[in-house]
Write a protein that holds these residues in place. Structure first.
Motif, mmCIF file in Angstrom:
data_model
loop_
_atom_site.group_PDB
_atom_site.id
_atom_site.type_symbol
_atom_site.label_atom_id
_atom_site.label_comp_id
_atom_site.label_asym_id
_atom_site.label_seq_id
_atom_site.Cartn_x
_atom_site.Cartn_y
_atom_site.Cartn_z
ATOM 1 N N LEU A 8 0.834 -1.205 0.000
ATOM 2 C CA LEU A 8 0.000 0.000 0.000
ATOM 3 C C LEU A 8 0.868 1.254 0.000
ATOM 4 C CD1 LEU A 8 -3.192 0.696 0.435
ATOM 5 C CD2 LEU A 8 -2.360 1.523 2.628
ATOM 6 N N SER A 9 1.942 1.233 0.793
ATOM 7 C CA SER A 9 2.847 2.389 0.836
ATOM 8 C C SER A 9 3.462 2.648 -0.528
ATOM 9 C CB SER A 9 3.949 2.154 1.876
ATOM 10 O OG SER A 9 3.396 2.037 3.176
ATOM 11 N N LYS A 10 3.823 1.575 -1.237
ATOM 12 C CA LYS A 10 4.388 1.720 -2.579
ATOM 13 C C LYS A 10 3.356 2.320 -3.534
ATOM 14 C CE LYS A 10 6.449 -0.888 -6.396
ATOM 15 N NZ LYS A 10 6.856 -2.225 -6.899
ATOM 16 N N LEU A 11 2.117 1.864 -3.417
ATOM 17 C CA LEU A 11 1.051 2.381 -4.282
ATOM 18 C C LEU A 11 0.805 3.859 -4.007
ATOM 19 C CD1 LEU A 11 -0.805 1.094 -6.447
ATOM 20 C CD2 LEU A 11 -2.537 0.843 -4.666
ATOM 21 N N LEU A 12 0.839 4.252 -2.727
ATOM 22 C CA LEU A 12 0.656 5.659 -2.375
ATOM 23 C C LEU A 12 1.810 6.496 -2.903
ATOM 24 C CD1 LEU A 12 -0.781 7.957 -0.963
ATOM 25 C CD2 LEU A 12 0.298 7.249 1.195
ATOM 26 N N ALA A 13 3.024 5.966 -2.816
ATOM 27 C CA ALA A 13 4.180 6.692 -3.350
ATOM 28 C C ALA A 13 4.024 6.922 -4.848
ATOM 29 C CB ALA A 13 5.457 5.920 -3.047
ATOM 30 N N GLU A 14 3.503 5.931 -5.558
ATOM 31 C CA GLU A 14 3.263 6.092 -6.994
ATOM 32 C C GLU A 14 2.233 7.192 -7.255
ATOM 33 O OE1 GLU A 14 1.963 2.335 -8.410
ATOM 34 O OE2 GLU A 14 3.906 1.337 -8.145
ATOM 35 N N ALA A 15 1.147 7.204 -6.459
ATOM 36 C CA ALA A 15 0.109 8.220 -6.636
ATOM 37 C C ALA A 15 0.658 9.613 -6.359
ATOM 38 C CB ALA A 15 -1.076 7.916 -5.720
ATOM 39 N N GLU A 16 1.490 9.738 -5.334
ATOM 40 C CA GLU A 16 2.052 11.052 -5.004
ATOM 41 C C GLU A 16 3.079 11.486 -6.051
ATOM 42 O OE1 GLU A 16 1.498 11.592 -0.263
ATOM 43 O OE2 GLU A 16 3.264 10.439 -0.874
ATOM 44 N N GLU A 17 3.783 10.541 -6.621
ATOM 45 C CA GLU A 17 4.716 10.882 -7.701
ATOM 46 C C GLU A 17 3.951 11.386 -8.924
ATOM 47 O OE1 GLU A 17 8.302 8.888 -10.387
ATOM 48 O OE2 GLU A 17 7.224 7.692 -8.904
ATOM 49 N N LEU A 18 2.813 10.748 -9.197
ATOM 50 C CA LEU A 18 1.980 11.206 -10.305
ATOM 51 C C LEU A 18 1.460 12.614 -10.055
ATOM 52 C CD1 LEU A 18 -0.148 8.073 -11.261
ATOM 53 C CD2 LEU A 18 1.342 9.366 -12.782
ATOM 54 N N ALA A 19 1.041 12.874 -8.806
ATOM 55 C CA ALA A 19 0.481 14.187 -8.472
ATOM 56 C C ALA A 19 1.558 15.257 -8.406
ATOM 57 C CB ALA A 19 -0.258 14.106 -7.140
ATOM 58 N N GLY A 20 2.804 14.847 -8.164
ATOM 59 C CA GLY A 20 3.887 15.810 -8.069
ATOM 60 C C GLY A 20 3.979 16.472 -6.718
ATOM 61 N N GLN A 21 3.108 16.072 -5.772
ATOM 62 C CA GLN A 21 3.107 16.660 -4.429
ATOM 63 C C GLN A 21 2.656 15.615 -3.418
ATOM 64 O OE1 GLN A 21 1.216 20.529 -3.894
ATOM 65 N NE2 GLN A 21 1.216 20.864 -6.108
ATOM 66 N N THR A 22 2.891 15.917 -2.136
ATOM 67 C CA THR A 22 2.417 15.047 -1.065
ATOM 68 C C THR A 22 0.898 15.120 -0.982
ATOM 69 O OG1 THR A 22 4.446 15.383 0.203
ATOM 70 C CG2 THR A 22 2.525 14.584 1.424
ATOM 71 N N LEU A 23 0.264 13.956 -0.899
ATOM 72 C CA LEU A 23 -1.191 13.903 -0.810
ATOM 73 C C LEU A 23 -1.690 13.644 0.608
ATOM 74 C CD1 LEU A 23 -1.954 11.796 -4.035
ATOM 75 C CD2 LEU A 23 -1.942 14.290 -3.760
ATOM 76 N N PHE A 24 -0.857 12.981 1.414
ATOM 77 C CA PHE A 24 -1.239 12.673 2.799
ATOM 78 C C PHE A 24 -0.060 12.940 3.717
ATOM 79 C CE2 PHE A 24 -4.093 10.121 0.260
ATOM 80 C CZ PHE A 24 -5.298 10.200 0.936
ATOM 81 N N GLU A 25 -0.332 13.619 4.845
ATOM 82 C CA GLU A 25 0.667 13.782 5.897
ATOM 83 C C GLU A 25 0.581 12.584 6.827
ATOM 84 O OE1 GLU A 25 2.840 16.019 5.844
ATOM 85 O OE2 GLU A 25 2.025 17.557 4.501
ATOM 86 N N ARG A 26 1.730 11.931 7.093
ATOM 87 C CA ARG A 26 1.755 10.759 7.954
ATOM 88 C C ARG A 26 2.049 11.152 9.397
ATOM 89 N NH1 ARG A 26 2.651 10.668 2.340
ATOM 90 N NH2 ARG A 26 3.060 8.553 1.564
ATOM 91 N N SER A 27 1.447 10.417 10.336
ATOM 92 C CA SER A 27 1.722 10.586 11.767
ATOM 93 C C SER A 27 1.443 9.266 12.463
ATOM 94 C CB SER A 27 0.858 11.700 12.375
ATOM 95 O OG SER A 27 -0.490 11.274 12.482
#
Length: 319
Positions: A45-64
């Motif tokens: 899931l983390s890899k998939l999110l990284a792909e989505a954020e790379e596509l968007a060109g920006q961070t989509l979710f702040e992690r905590s």
């Protein structure tokens, strides 16, 4: 973060799983629960999110430690993902309908103001001309139906144009103006009266939407002009069938579209009170998403709806 991809790159690299990821994370705000819902390991899931954020060109979710929080861009992407997924659901519904012999499916939101005359007349005409068309009618008020339209869960909404065309994402088309009548049950003590005074109106309570609704203000102005106090609401409802049933069983008063009231009064199901409701509410019309392309089934419904609206105008003119 990398640069925003071109449209061609986005089309070639964006996958449905990215959309599902955004939807699930937007709902759960938790990586572990989103991974469970998608039947993925958390690293996957983390890899998939990284792909989505790379596509968007920006961070989509702040992690905590407490989970994830969408950024402003993330919120926009979640909304777009849900819209696209709902369009995919609609495509699947049309394919399923076609496989069973139907010519397509249309999803329509219906406000109570058109649920008694206009919507049934439209469906009747479509059943006669295109019996293999599937029609999903979802009746409700703007609080439920407008978000569903914006999210792509509905193809259109028919009812009062509460947004008045002011919303940039919605397109409005007026079908006709709709006056309002005060009504009661056919055997009500006020049913045969030719005039009403404030004292008589103060004796009875009402079935109306909430005090924040435009219809309540319309009735309040009319009874105040007769010297009555604010209308006392016993039941909050805007559903025509519920209102008619209550009026036939109780001494309550109500208000509804004049065309509907005339139709029901002609059948002896209620009586129209001599109480002038002067101000006009929003006109009846169609709401669609401005940038959405209507599918063939939806366009067929809209064409039939416009013709049915002409019949309603001609058969029950105002005045």
């Amino acid at each position: 973060m990398s640069q925003i991809p071109t449209l061609q790159q986005l089309r070639s690299r964006l996958r449905i799983r990215h959309l599902v990821l955004l939807d699930e994370l937007g709902r759960s705000l938790n990586m572990h629960r989103a991974a469970e819902a998608m039947h993925l390991s958390q690293p996957a899931l983390s890899k998939l999110l990284a792909e989505a954020e790379e596509l968007a060109g920006q961070t989509l979710f702040e992690r905590s430690h407490h989970g994830v929080t969408p950024t402003p861009l993330g919120l926009m992407m979640i909304g777009r993902a849900r819209l696209l997924l709902n369009e995919l659901d609609a495509t699947h519904a049309e394919l399923t309908a076609a496989a069973s012999g139907a010519s397509g499916k249309v999803r329509v939101g219906v406000f109570p103001v058109v649920a008694h005359l206009l919507a049934p007349l439209t469906v009747e005409r479509l059943q006669a001309s295109h019996p293999d068309l599937r029609i999903e009618l979802r009746e409700g008020l703007e609080q439920q139906l407008l978000p569903a339209l914006r999210a792509g869960e509905l193809d259109c909404i028919v009812g009062r144009l509460v947004v008045e065309g002011a919303d940039a994402d919605l397109q409005c088309e007026i079908l006709y103006e709709e006056a309002t009548a005060a009504v009661c049950g056919p055997s009500h003590p006020l049913a045969a009266r030719s005039r009403l005074g404030g004292a008589e109106l103060d004796r009875y309570r009402w079935v109306l939407p909430s005090r924040n609704a435009a219809l309540y203000s319309l009735v309040a102005s009319a009874v105040a002009a007769r010297g009555a106090g604010f209308p006392q609401v016993a039941v909050e409802s805007g559903a025509i069938l519920t209102i008619v049933s209550l009026l036939q069983r109780t001494p309550l008063l109500s208000a509804m579209p004049l065309r509907v009231a005339r139709s029901l009064a002609a059948r002896g199901q209620l009586a129209i009170l001599p109480l002038a409701l002067q101000a006009k509410l929003h006109p009846v019309g169609i709401m669609t998403r401005r940038q959405a392309r209507a599918a063939a089934a939806a366009e067929l419904f809209l064409q039939t709806l416009r013709a049915a609206a002409q019949v309603v105008r001609d058969e029950a003119p105002l005045g």
